[in-house]
Design an enzyme around this catalytic site. Sequence first.
Site, PDB file in Angstrom:
ATOM      1  N   GLU A  91       5.498  21.138  -0.438  1.00  0.00           N
ATOM      2  CA  GLU A  91       5.462  20.291  -1.638  1.00  0.00           C
ATOM      3  C   GLU A  91       6.180  20.943  -2.803  1.00  0.00           C
ATOM      4  O   GLU A  91       6.868  20.275  -3.584  1.00  0.00           O
ATOM      5  CB  GLU A  91       4.010  19.953  -2.019  1.00  0.00           C
ATOM      6  CG  GLU A  91       3.339  18.955  -1.085  1.00  0.00           C
ATOM      7  CD  GLU A  91       2.791  19.579   0.190  1.00  0.00           C
ATOM      8  OE1 GLU A  91       2.828  20.831   0.306  1.00  0.00           O
ATOM      9  OE2 GLU A  91       2.319  18.827   1.071  1.00  0.00           O
ATOM     10  N   GLN A 138       2.604  12.980   0.277  1.00  0.00           N
ATOM     11  CA  GLN A 138       1.884  12.212   1.290  1.00  0.00           C
ATOM     12  C   GLN A 138       0.534  11.736   0.735  1.00  0.00           C
ATOM     13  O   GLN A 138       0.126  10.610   0.973  1.00  0.00           O
ATOM     14  CB  GLN A 138       1.697  13.041   2.551  1.00  0.00           C
ATOM     15  CG  GLN A 138       1.429  12.179   3.754  1.00  0.00           C
ATOM     16  CD  GLN A 138       1.884  12.844   5.027  1.00  0.00           C
ATOM     17  OE1 GLN A 138       1.280  13.827   5.454  1.00  0.00           O
ATOM     18  NE2 GLN A 138       2.941  12.351   5.636  1.00  0.00           N
ATOM     19  N   ALA A 159      -1.669  12.269  -3.162  1.00  0.00           N
ATOM     20  CA  ALA A 159      -1.625  12.859  -4.506  1.00  0.00           C
ATOM     21  C   ALA A 159      -2.283  14.231  -4.513  1.00  0.00           C
ATOM     22  O   ALA A 159      -1.834  15.148  -5.214  1.00  0.00           O
ATOM     23  CB  ALA A 159      -2.322  11.944  -5.502  1.00  0.00           C
ATOM     24  N   ASP A 160      -3.321  14.390  -3.706  1.00  0.00           N
ATOM     25  CA  ASP A 160      -4.065  15.656  -3.638  1.00  0.00           C
ATOM     26  C   ASP A 160      -3.142  16.840  -3.360  1.00  0.00           C
ATOM     27  O   ASP A 160      -3.334  17.933  -3.877  1.00  0.00           O
ATOM     28  CB  ASP A 160      -5.124  15.584  -2.526  1.00  0.00           C
ATOM     29  CG  ASP A 160      -5.910  14.282  -2.520  1.00  0.00           C
ATOM     30  OD1 ASP A 160      -5.274  13.210  -2.597  1.00  0.00           O
ATOM     31  OD2 ASP A 160      -7.147  14.340  -2.440  1.00  0.00           O
ATOM     32  N   PHE A 161      -2.116  16.617  -2.521  1.00  0.00           N
ATOM     33  CA  PHE A 161      -1.239  17.727  -2.119  1.00  0.00           C
ATOM     34  C   PHE A 161      -0.240  18.101  -3.215  1.00  0.00           C
ATOM     35  O   PHE A 161       0.451  19.112  -3.118  1.00  0.00           O
ATOM     36  CB  PHE A 161      -0.488  17.381  -0.821  1.00  0.00           C
ATOM     37  CG  PHE A 161      -1.400  17.035   0.328  1.00  0.00           C
ATOM     38  CD1 PHE A 161      -2.662  17.614   0.415  1.00  0.00           C
ATOM     39  CD2 PHE A 161      -1.008  16.143   1.308  1.00  0.00           C
ATOM     40  CE1 PHE A 161      -3.519  17.296   1.461  1.00  0.00           C
ATOM     41  CE2 PHE A 161      -1.861  15.821   2.358  1.00  0.00           C
ATOM     42  CZ  PHE A 161      -3.116  16.390   2.436  1.00  0.00           C
ATOM     43  N   HIS A 189      -8.185  13.841   0.322  1.00  0.00           N
ATOM     44  CA  HIS A 189      -7.284  12.692   0.501  1.00  0.00           C
ATOM     45  C   HIS A 189      -7.711  11.539  -0.396  1.00  0.00           C
ATOM     46  O   HIS A 189      -7.533  10.383  -0.060  1.00  0.00           O
ATOM     47  CB  HIS A 189      -7.276  12.214   1.965  1.00  0.00           C
ATOM     48  CG  HIS A 189      -6.696  13.201   2.931  1.00  0.00           C
ATOM     49  ND1 HIS A 189      -7.362  14.320   3.333  1.00  0.00           N
ATOM     50  CD2 HIS A 189      -5.485  13.244   3.549  1.00  0.00           C
ATOM     51  CE1 HIS A 189      -6.606  15.004   4.182  1.00  0.00           C
ATOM     52  NE2 HIS A 189      -5.458  14.381   4.327  1.00  0.00           N
TER      53      HIS A 189
END
Lengths: 322, 345
Positions: A58, A80, A82-84, A125
């Site tokens: 990321e 993929q 938003a958390d990542f 997620h």
Amino acid sequence: MPVTYIDAIREAQLYLLETDPDVFLYGQDIGEFGGAFKATKGLQERFPGRVKDAPISEDAMIGVAVGAAIEGMKPIVEMQFADFSSIAFNQIVNQAATHYYRTGVSIPLTVRMPSGGTPGSGPFHSQSMESIYAHYPGIVVVTPATVADAYSMLIESVQCPDPVVYCEHKFLYRWLKAEDFKGDGLPIGKARITRSGKHATVVAYSAMVHEAVRAADILQREGGWEIEVVDLRSVKPMDTDTIIASVARTGRLLALGEAFPWGGVSAEVVSRVVAEGFHLLDAPPMRLNAKDTPVPYHPKLWAAHRPTPESVCVALRQLLAY
Amino acid sequence: MEKPSPISKFELNAEHGRALFRAMLTSRMLEAKLSSLYKAGKIVGGVYLGKGQEALSASLGICLKQGRDVFAPLIRDQAGRTAMGEEIIEVTRTYLGSVEGPMRGRDGNIHRGRPKDGMLAMISHLGAAVSVVAGALMAKRLRGTLAGVVGATCVGDGATSTGAFHEGLNVVAVEKLPMVVVIANNQYAYSTPTQSQFACENLIDRALGYGLVGHSVDGTDMLACAEVLGEAVARARRGEGPQLVEAKLLRLSGHGEHDDASYVSEVMRESHAGRDCMEVARAQMLEKGWHSGSEIADLEAEVSEQIVAAVAMAQKENVPNPYTEDWCAIASAIGRTSVESELCL
């Protein structure tokens, strides 16, 4: 045939790829596979070379996009989830967001962030990251709540010369339908009165707009209450004028959000209304957010973690009774 | 589009050597002046020197051209910046906060660049520029303008421990970009010695793991650096894929001029890595017959005059005015027409 919120995101990207040779898409699994949510389905086939799979990196994905944007391209990066984007946080807030102020060279980068909770998605997620990015200077943060906004705001985000964090709500992807993508032409930076009323104002954004409307329906039936719902559309810039004008009509404010409760968009809404429209308030303003825990996995816990029409109604009854 | 001429094997010649030496000398003398200005209280913030790393940095920069290539220098790359064509006045303006400089007082010291000319403006977060250079090259490839272009960036041994460096290097390799990544292994990341930084024998051993071509070089040796960097850049330019270079040397200053580097042992200072590349270069120029002693003296006088003039000019120029600053970090009308911009005032 009705179109969905995710259709709008795909079609907007298709339109951008077709009409602007500077646009390209970069993200994990977005090529032949079409993305984890199929937001890029079939696009690589139509635009080979301009829809690129990225490694699970990321930080590097945003770094690449910043470099390309310096060269004048308009990258759309799909996180993929938003958390990542926490992994890309440095590149977003320090590399992309500071660039124009420091160098005078703007970064027309759009980061698509599949945001918010869905049943069973759990702590990693489900997150809503808009407040984190809105905190930093140099970033525009948008949170479309309708099919038409999902379409027009993505196009506008990509055409914007600044880094835009585009928060698309996963719960709305296939649940939210419309006849077509046609909207009312409101630009980023303008809020919308989704439902007009005179007894209280609910300021919401993204999926919470729909929960607010449901709550308003319940209270309408329950006691004839007319609740005004303001859809922020973009959380930064925030359309303070529309919020204040609504509070001037109703005298009561509930700021509603799906994000964690400490600070954030709903706190910003309340602080602006109190600072600029204190004299308009007939009751202490209220906030309703998710609970101050990680987003839980089990659907029963999840459903109670986030605001629901029922919990919005509880808050509004309290607000109306003051 | 201009068709690039075929790029043959790198050959070190007198012209290249003289340009390289001039950039090294300019950097060393300019940084000495910056240090004096800092110690005299004329520069606010920090001053970060590339002392001891000029041979390596300039050997890279001399192979790059502004307006064609992309370079993301780090804090010890004054020599590389100069070699690529950065004017001295850009440096003095940024350190002294002139509004005429590229950063207009909004950022300072080594955080400067001309991104549209291919000189990227670093952020302080190490390893973060690797992917940015990669992205610039990927954009050129999408536009069909990549032929003959090289991207480059420099990091220290400390940056090799970051996730950003790993992610960036991996993307560079996956995308097979014409890029040169230089690791200046200067033995310390601020005060942290290499044994606390990594556990492999040589950092260059990692090249294989990434799928990169690796090169090692003695960073104190100008001729060796010129050969190795010249070849690495030529190979990248020829389309032979990304190149990783590790140079061993010693930073001959503190992390910044606020730091006395007391943590550097006497043994390390006396080691081969502790040789001053400027002294080595001077001897090499004389030995090769590329410069006579008097030519070097003339060069020093000329460069000194340029530095004095650039400092004087920057000192005369305006510094930013907080009352006329627009205080807006957003380029679009979105930011400027909203309440947001009113709140900025």
